[in-house]
Design an enzyme around this catalytic site. Structure first.
Site, PDB file in Angstrom:
ATOM      1  N   HIS A   1       0.866  -1.175   0.000  1.00  0.00           N
ATOM      2  CA  HIS A   1       0.000   0.000   0.000  1.00  0.00           C
ATOM      3  C   HIS A   1       0.903   1.225   0.000  1.00  0.00           C
ATOM      4  O   HIS A   1       1.812   1.327   0.802  1.00  0.00           O
ATOM      5  CB  HIS A   1      -0.887   0.039   1.246  1.00  0.00           C
ATOM      6  CG  HIS A   1      -1.685  -1.198   1.462  1.00  0.00           C
ATOM      7  ND1 HIS A   1      -1.110  -2.400   1.822  1.00  0.00           N
ATOM      8  CD2 HIS A   1      -3.020  -1.428   1.347  1.00  0.00           C
ATOM      9  CE1 HIS A   1      -2.065  -3.310   1.930  1.00  0.00           C
ATOM     10  NE2 HIS A   1      -3.207  -2.759   1.629  1.00  0.00           N
TER      11      HIS A   1
ATOM     12  N   LYS B   1      -1.274  -7.882  -4.270  1.00  0.00           N
ATOM     13  CA  LYS B   1      -2.263  -6.816  -4.064  1.00  0.00           C
ATOM     14  C   LYS B   1      -1.528  -5.490  -3.990  1.00  0.00           C
ATOM     15  O   LYS B   1      -0.703  -5.295  -3.102  1.00  0.00           O
ATOM     16  CB  LYS B   1      -3.077  -7.035  -2.781  1.00  0.00           C
ATOM     17  CG  LYS B   1      -3.995  -5.852  -2.463  1.00  0.00           C
ATOM     18  CD  LYS B   1      -5.005  -6.157  -1.381  1.00  0.00           C
ATOM     19  CE  LYS B   1      -4.415  -6.292  -0.050  1.00  0.00           C
ATOM     20  NZ  LYS B   1      -5.438  -6.337   1.029  1.00  0.00           N
TER      21      LYS B   1
HETATM   22  O1  DQA Z   1      -5.672  -3.762   1.626  1.00  0.00           O
HETATM   23  C1  DQA Z   1      -6.845  -3.574   1.878  1.00  0.00           C
HETATM   24  C2  DQA Z   1      -7.685  -2.629   1.089  1.00  0.00           C
HETATM   25  C3  DQA Z   1      -8.255  -1.565   1.997  1.00  0.00           C
HETATM   26  O2  DQA Z   1      -7.198  -0.771   2.482  1.00  0.00           O
HETATM   27  C4  DQA Z   1      -9.208  -0.685   1.188  1.00  0.00           C
HETATM   28  O3  DQA Z   1      -8.719   0.342   0.685  1.00  0.00           O
HETATM   29  O4  DQA Z   1     -10.376  -1.061   1.083  1.00  0.00           O
HETATM   30  C5  DQA Z   1      -8.983  -2.184   3.163  1.00  0.00           C
HETATM   31  C6  DQA Z   1      -8.078  -3.121   3.971  1.00  0.00           C
HETATM   32  O5  DQA Z   1      -8.814  -3.700   5.033  1.00  0.00           O
HETATM   33  C7  DQA Z   1      -7.501  -4.185   3.069  1.00  0.00           C
HETATM   34  O6  DQA Z   1      -6.576  -5.001   3.805  1.00  0.00           O
END
Ligand code: DQA
Length: 209
Positions: free
Chosen positions: A109, A134
Site C-alpha cells: 500500500h 495486491k
Molecule cells: O488492503 C486492503 C484494502 C483496503 O485498504 C481498502 O482500501 O479497502 C482495506 C483493507 O482492510 C484491506 O486489507
C-alpha cells in the site's frame, strides 16, 4: 465481482453473512482482546472464506511491531483462515505462513502513484513470495487511474489492485471489471477511506453484470 467485506469484530458476522460476501477479511490490527479466540469464533460462525490481515501502521493500519512479532501473532491464526495478507515488510515469514496451508495475499500500500514500470516491478516482487499480489495506490489524476486500469487489464492474473482515498472511490467497482481479483467493502465501519458498504457494492456489481 469478488467482494471482500472487512470486519473488526466477531460480533458483526451474523449481519455480514446476509450480504453473501465472497470473502470476509478479519482486520486483526483493528480488533481488541484475544485475537486467536476471536478468529476461532468467526470461523465457527461462517463457512465463508476468511482473509487474516494484520496491517502495519506504515501501510495504513494500526499494528506497531517488528516482523517477528507479526509472525507470532498471525502464525497461530493462519490455520483458521483461507488467505493471509502478508505485506512485503513481513515477507521473510511468508514460507512459514504458507506452511500452515493458506494462500498468501502479498500486499503493498502506498500513498504514491507508481509509474507503469514501477507497478510491474512491485508486482514481480510481490509474486516472488505470494500467490496473489495486491497493489493499493493513490491516483492523483484521471490519467493515473487510466494507467492503473490498463496495468490491471494487462497484468498476469490473479492480481488485486485498488486505490486509496475518496476522490476516485468509483475505481473500486471498475478495477474488478478489468481483472482485479477482489474489491474491498465494509459492513458498517469502513476500514479504509472510500469503501462502499457491501450492500452498495453488491448492488453495483449486480447492475454492472
Ligand atoms: O488492503 C486492503 C484494502 C483496503 O485498504 C481498502 O482500501 O479497502 C482495506 C483493507 O482492510 C484491506 O486489507
Amino acid at each position: 465481482m469478488k467482494i471482500v467485506v472487512s470486519v473488526e469484530s466477531a460480533g458483526v458476522i451474523g449481519e455480514v453473512v446476509e450480504y453473501n460476501p465472497t470473502f470476509i477479511e478479519v482486520r486483526l490490527d483493528r480488533m481488541e482482546g484475544d485475537l486467536l479466540d476471536q478468529v476461532r469464533a468467526i470461523r465457527e460462525k461462517t463457512v465463508i472464506p476468511l482473509i487474516a490481515t494484520l496491517r502495519s501502521r506504515e501501510e495504513g493500519g494500526r499494528f506497531v511491531g517488528d516482523a517477528d512479532l507479526w509472525a507470532r501473532i498471525v502464525g497461530p491464526i493462519a490455520r483458521y483462515v483461507d488467505i493471509v495478507d502478508v505485506e512485503a515488510r513481513y515477507r521473510d515469514h511468508a514460507p512459514f505462513i504458507k506452511s500452515q496451508g493458506v494462500q498468501i495475499l502479498a500486499s503493498l500500500h502506498t500513498n504514491e502513484m507508481p509509474t507503469p514500470p514501477e507497478l510491474g516491478r512491485i508486482e514481480e516482487m510481490l509474486r516472488s513470495y505470494g500467490d496473489i499480489p495486491k497493489i493499493v495506490v493513490k491516483p492523483r489524476t484521471r490519467e493515473d487511474l487510466f494507467e492503473l486500469i490498463q496495468f490491471t487489464h494487462q497484468a498476469q492474473k490473479p492480481i488485486c489492485t485498488s486505490i486509496m482515498g475518496a476522490e476516485f472511490r468509483y475505481a473500486r467497482a471498475i478495477l474488478p471489471l478489468f481483472g482485479s481479483e477482489f474489491t474491498f467493502s465494509h459492513a458498517g465501519t469502513p476500514t479504509a477511506e472510500g469503501q462502499y458498504h457491501i450492500r452498495e457494492m453488491r448492488q453495483i456489481s449486480d447492475l454492472l453484470k
